[in-house]
Design an enzyme around this catalytic site. Structure first.
Site, PDB file in Angstrom:
ATOM      1  N   HIS A  34      -7.267  -4.735   0.213  1.00 49.82           N
ATOM      2  CA  HIS A  34      -8.512  -5.491   0.055  1.00 49.82           C
ATOM      3  C   HIS A  34      -8.262  -6.548  -1.016  1.00 49.82           C
ATOM      4  O   HIS A  34      -7.146  -6.645  -1.558  1.00 49.82           O
ATOM      5  CB  HIS A  34      -9.667  -4.554  -0.317  1.00 49.82           C
ATOM      6  CG  HIS A  34      -9.338  -3.622  -1.442  1.00 49.82           C
ATOM      7  ND1 HIS A  34      -9.192  -4.058  -2.748  1.00 49.82           N
ATOM      8  CD2 HIS A  34      -9.072  -2.289  -1.463  1.00 49.82           C
ATOM      9  CE1 HIS A  34      -8.898  -3.043  -3.516  1.00 49.82           C
ATOM     10  NE2 HIS A  34      -8.795  -1.947  -2.766  1.00 49.82           N
ATOM     11  N   HIS A  37      -6.368  -5.738  -4.263  1.00 51.43           N
ATOM     12  CA  HIS A  37      -4.892  -5.779  -4.163  1.00 51.43           C
ATOM     13  C   HIS A  37      -4.401  -7.218  -4.198  1.00 51.43           C
ATOM     14  O   HIS A  37      -3.392  -7.523  -4.828  1.00 51.43           O
ATOM     15  CB  HIS A  37      -4.415  -5.131  -2.849  1.00 51.43           C
ATOM     16  CG  HIS A  37      -4.691  -3.666  -2.739  1.00 51.43           C
ATOM     17  ND1 HIS A  37      -5.580  -3.145  -1.829  1.00 51.43           N
ATOM     18  CD2 HIS A  37      -4.182  -2.615  -3.417  1.00 51.43           C
ATOM     19  CE1 HIS A  37      -5.610  -1.823  -1.946  1.00 51.43           C
ATOM     20  NE2 HIS A  37      -4.776  -1.480  -2.902  1.00 51.43           N
ATOM     21  N   GLY A 149      -4.325  -1.899 -11.066  1.00 47.42           N
ATOM     22  CA  GLY A 149      -5.734  -2.262 -11.178  1.00 47.42           C
ATOM     23  C   GLY A 149      -6.482  -1.312 -12.112  1.00 47.42           C
ATOM     24  O   GLY A 149      -6.278  -0.097 -12.064  1.00 47.42           O
ATOM     25  N   LYS A 151      -9.358  -0.348 -11.895  1.00 49.25           N
ATOM     26  CA  LYS A 151     -10.220   0.554 -11.117  1.00 49.25           C
ATOM     27  C   LYS A 151      -9.742   2.014 -11.262  1.00 49.25           C
ATOM     28  O   LYS A 151     -10.547   2.931 -11.342  1.00 49.25           O
ATOM     29  CB  LYS A 151     -10.179   0.097  -9.653  1.00 49.25           C
ATOM     30  CG  LYS A 151     -10.427   1.139  -8.620  1.00 49.25           C
ATOM     31  CD  LYS A 151     -11.885   1.210  -8.293  1.00 49.25           C
ATOM     32  CE  LYS A 151     -12.224   2.212  -7.225  1.00 49.25           C
ATOM     33  NZ  LYS A 151     -11.215   3.100  -6.763  1.00 49.25           N
ATOM     34  N   MET A 186     -14.098  -2.583  -5.494  1.00 47.50           N
ATOM     35  CA  MET A 186     -13.317  -2.614  -4.248  1.00 47.50           C
ATOM     36  C   MET A 186     -12.358  -1.428  -4.223  1.00 47.50           C
ATOM     37  O   MET A 186     -11.725  -1.115  -5.227  1.00 47.50           O
ATOM     38  CB  MET A 186     -12.544  -3.915  -4.144  1.00 47.50           C
ATOM     39  CG  MET A 186     -13.464  -5.075  -3.881  1.00 47.50           C
ATOM     40  SD  MET A 186     -12.560  -6.598  -3.574  1.00 47.50           S
ATOM     41  CE  MET A 186     -13.936  -7.743  -3.579  1.00 47.50           C
ATOM     42  N   SER A 187     -12.271  -0.786  -3.059  1.00 50.74           N
ATOM     43  CA  SER A 187     -11.418   0.390  -2.907  1.00 50.74           C
ATOM     44  C   SER A 187     -11.089   0.566  -1.432  1.00 50.74           C
ATOM     45  O   SER A 187     -11.933   0.295  -0.573  1.00 50.74           O
ATOM     46  CB  SER A 187     -12.174   1.624  -3.404  1.00 50.74           C
ATOM     47  OG  SER A 187     -11.562   2.796  -2.944  1.00 50.74           O
TER      48      SER A 187
END
Ligand code: PAF
Length: 281
Positions: A34, A37, A149, A151, A186-187
């Protein structure tokens, strides 16, 4: 973009480029790419002559076999995105290539405290699997710079620890979390959400934002409790909502008003487990 499936061919390419004085940047992924990345790829490209991305869904880091089976695979789309965004090399190894001796006798990484809290506590063995594959990939790619990331906040800390333990000469570069317009981090796992779940999923980032806006010096336990209650009422099965020191991930219940903090959450929407985090100050 050059696609390598064999380690030997990739290694020859890397060593040729190193001889020519080119710096190598590396973005390890499990595919289902996504824009988060792609932001890693772009950052890597801006700081290195050669950008290598790997796609490998690593079996050893899945503590839940169902999660492994259902992990999204979108290879054609991934290749297209990487090509469009100027990635130089895609490494696409088989399980055999990465684990020629199978999965018995895996190495053990002494991650200490980091492996006992949050993701470490709720996903036993997960970080050992992450270290096993990242160690192997770094050994193969031998990059100057590694891009991760934010995240996966705890994973970033674990991989920094791995680099320290193994004394590998690589700079770890952490990129900020990319979010959808409504705030959802985003994942790859977002692809597994139904339309209704996708609407609900945004509550996680809203909850972290609420903590960010309401954190005050003194007792912080009530904020965490409210967050868990809210997410539960919104249909989540909550693993944790925690506030921790940003540098060492020590869980706190009281804040001195100065120490940099991070709020982290993990919760299920039916089958899909989502994580997110936000720096608080
Ligand atoms: O974050 C991921 O996608 C994976 O944990 C990683 C770092 C590629 C290792 O498999």
């Amino acid at each position: 973009m050059i696609l390598y499936k064999q380690i030997s061919a990739l290694k020859a390419f890397i060593s040729q480029n190193k001889q020519e004085g080119n710096s190598i940047g590396f973005v390890p992924t499990m595919g289902a790419l996504h824009n988060g990345h792609i932001s890693l790829i772009s950052n890597c490209k801006s700081q290195n002559q050669i950008t290598v991305c790997s796609i490998f869904v690593n079996p050893s880091q899945f503590n839940d076999p169902k999660d492994f089976e259902k992990y999204p695979v979108t290879l054609e789309k991934d290749i297209d995105m990487l090509e469009k965004n100027g990635c130089d090399v895609l490494f696409l190894p088989s399980v055999n290539e990465i684990y020629p001796n199978g999965f018995s006798n895996p190495p053990h990484y002494d991650l200490g405290y980091l492996e006992t809290v949050l993701e470490g506590q709720y996903r036993p063995g997960h970080f050992q699997g992450v270290c096993q594959v990242v160690h192997r990939l770094l050994d193969i790619v031998q990059p100057h710079n590694l891009y991760l990331g934010q995240k996966d906040y705890q994973q970033c800390m674990v991989i920094k620890k791995l680099v320290e333990l193994t004394k590998m000469e690589v700079q770890v570069v952490i990129n900020p979390t990319l979010r959808e317009a409504d705030g959802l981090a985003m994942s790859s796992r977002n692809m597994r959400l139904s339309e209704k779940e996708r609407q609900q999923a945004v509550r996680i980032s809203e909850t972290l934002l609420f903590i960010q806006q309401h954190i005050k010096p003194g007792f912080t336990g009530d904020l965490k409790q409210r967050a868990v209650q809210y997410l539960t009422a919104e249909g989540f099965k909550v693993d944790y909502v925690e506030i921790a020191t940003a540098a060492s991930l020590e869980i706190i219940d009281s804040w001195d008003g100065n120490t940099p903090l991070v709020a982290l959450a993990a919760a299920y929407l039916n089958e899909v487990r989502l994580i997110d985090n936000m720096l608080l100050n």
